[in-house]
Design an enzyme around this catalytic site. Structure first.
Site, mmCIF file in Angstrom:
data_model
loop_
_atom_site.group_PDB
_atom_site.id
_atom_site.type_symbol
_atom_site.label_atom_id
_atom_site.label_comp_id
_atom_site.label_asym_id
_atom_site.label_seq_id
_atom_site.Cartn_x
_atom_site.Cartn_y
_atom_site.Cartn_z
ATOM 1 N N GLU A 1 -2.138 -4.439 2.993
ATOM 2 C CA GLU A 1 -2.635 -5.294 1.748
ATOM 3 C C GLU A 1 -1.066 -5.816 1.495
ATOM 4 O O GLU A 1 -0.568 -6.919 2.013
ATOM 5 C CB GLU A 1 -3.189 -4.692 0.428
ATOM 6 C CG GLU A 1 -4.746 -4.208 1.098
ATOM 7 C CD GLU A 1 -5.346 -3.637 -0.108
ATOM 8 O OE1 GLU A 1 -5.642 -4.542 -0.986
ATOM 9 O OE2 GLU A 1 -5.727 -2.323 -0.020
ATOM 10 N N MET A 2 -0.394 -5.124 0.367
ATOM 11 C CA MET A 2 0.772 -5.737 -0.269
ATOM 12 C C MET A 2 1.947 -5.289 0.525
ATOM 13 O O MET A 2 2.993 -5.752 0.505
ATOM 14 C CB MET A 2 0.660 -5.822 -1.536
ATOM 15 C CG MET A 2 -0.342 -6.582 -2.260
ATOM 16 S SD MET A 2 -0.579 -6.419 -3.940
ATOM 17 C CE MET A 2 0.673 -7.276 -4.907
#
Length: 359
Positions: free
Chosen positions: A146-147
């Site tokens: 994700e991040m």
């Protein structure tokens, strides 16, 4: 915490009743008063005021900071992905993708749930692994798919900008070092608590408006209760509480239920939690296609049909499916009005973005 144990027999009995009763739409409809009374036994109205959050006072300063953090892509390693990327507030609180795209253009394993009304859920994520929105906010920031950031990098980013340092001090007064990863999550949680959607037509019906629902929508509500849908999808968020197997009666095919995602089993390591997931909240469901944790179903009527066969063992006919779907459309509330924030300017000491390249 609600469980699916004990529900299976009752749901199967409901399914058998359906086979005997035939088309419920053909039966004499209940009065509006009786239907409302039955509905209030299962559902609650979304409040118009921001709900309290356990252990985290929702202050104006904290909400304003949380909004900035929610939209700031610099919390990600690439400085391209923010919370709003996968939980787009202009698109129903999710990204309307089968599964989200994260760092390095990686495809995530599950469909992104909506952030709207998430404060009312018993736990966060499809498997309930985060107990609250604060815990949930920490997960995607650190997930490599994700991040792809770290708590240390996030704090370094935030402390490199004087405006953020000042806003953290105002949001968390009296703390010697307010710019922390935990306070980042607390601020985002406070902002997300404001993302509620009151005044849906269904809420107005529950509050006494006799004319707000059509006959078809009322028939769909009656079916939703009588067929057993409300056994799992209930409360203020019409779901979001309790854990149930996807396939109480019959598991859907691998095209809808990926065999390698065993749901809550990954959290509990309990065999009975194989393919068990938190009941999806149905508020604003018309805005959040595609459906299910796999994101494999794009049509709401198809999703209703699958739930009928998989969870109830009932082959709902076309008129029943359309009526239930019509009722689900009444769950769309007033979207929160969020002004896009102007974010602090990066400084010379702000960490540079990591390259966003395919792995």
């Amino acid at each position: 915490m609600k469980s699916y144990r004990g529900l299976v027999g009752s749901l199967v009995s409901v399914a058998a009743m359906l086979g005997v009763a035939g088309n419920v739409l053909a039966a004499e409809p209940p009065s509006t008063v009786d239907l409302r009374k039955a509905a209030l036994e299962h559902f609650e109205v979304i409040p118009s005021m921001v709900p309290a959050v356990k252990g985290n006072a929702v202050t104006r300063e904290k909400v304003e900071l949380g909004k900035m953090l929610f939209f700031d892509p610099r919390l990600s390693a690439s400085a391209l992905i923010s919370c709003n990327t996968c939980h787009n507030l202009g698109m129903g609180g999710d990204d309307n993708l089968e599964t989200s795209i994260g760092h390095g253009w990686q495809k995530g394993p599950r469909n992104a749930p909506t952030v709207l009304n998430a404060v009312f859920n018993e736990a966060q994520f499809w498997d309930g692994r985060a107990e609250d929105l604060k815990a949930q906010a920490k997960g995607p920031v650190q997930a490599g798919v994700e991040m792809a950031s770290t708590p240390e990098r996030v704090v370094e980013v935030l402390k490199s900008m004087g405006d953020y340092v000042q806003k953290f001090a105002h949001a968390f007064p009296g703390e010697a070092d307010p710019v922390t990863f935990d306070n980042m999550a607390r601020a985002i949680e406070a902002f997300e608590a404001t993302l509620i959607t009151p005044a849906s037509r269904f809420d107005q019906f529950l509050e006494g408006n006799d004319a707000i629902l059509t006959k078809t929508e009322m028939a769909g509500l009656e079916l939703f209760i009588d067929t057993g849908c409300a056994s799992c999808h209930n409360g203020v968020n019409v779901g979001g509480t309790g854990y149930y197997p996807f396939g109480v009666v019959e598991q859907p095919g691998a095209d809808i239920l990926p065999p390698d995602d065993k749901g809550r089993f990954a959290v509990t390591q309990t065999a009975t939690d194989d393919y068990v997931f938190r009941a999806g909240p149905l508020r604003n469901i018309e805005l959040t296609a595609p459906y299910f944790h796999s994101g494999k179903v794009w049509d709401l009527e198809q999703a209703v049909a699958i739930m009928g066969s998989s969870q109830l063992g009932a082959e709902l006919d076309n008129s029943q499916i359309k009526a239930i779907t019509a009722f689900l459309m009444t769950l769309t509330g007033e979207a929160p009005r969020v002004e896009y924030p102007i974010l602090p300017v990066s400084s010379k000491t702000t960490p540079k973005p990591a390259a966003m390249v395919a792995n």
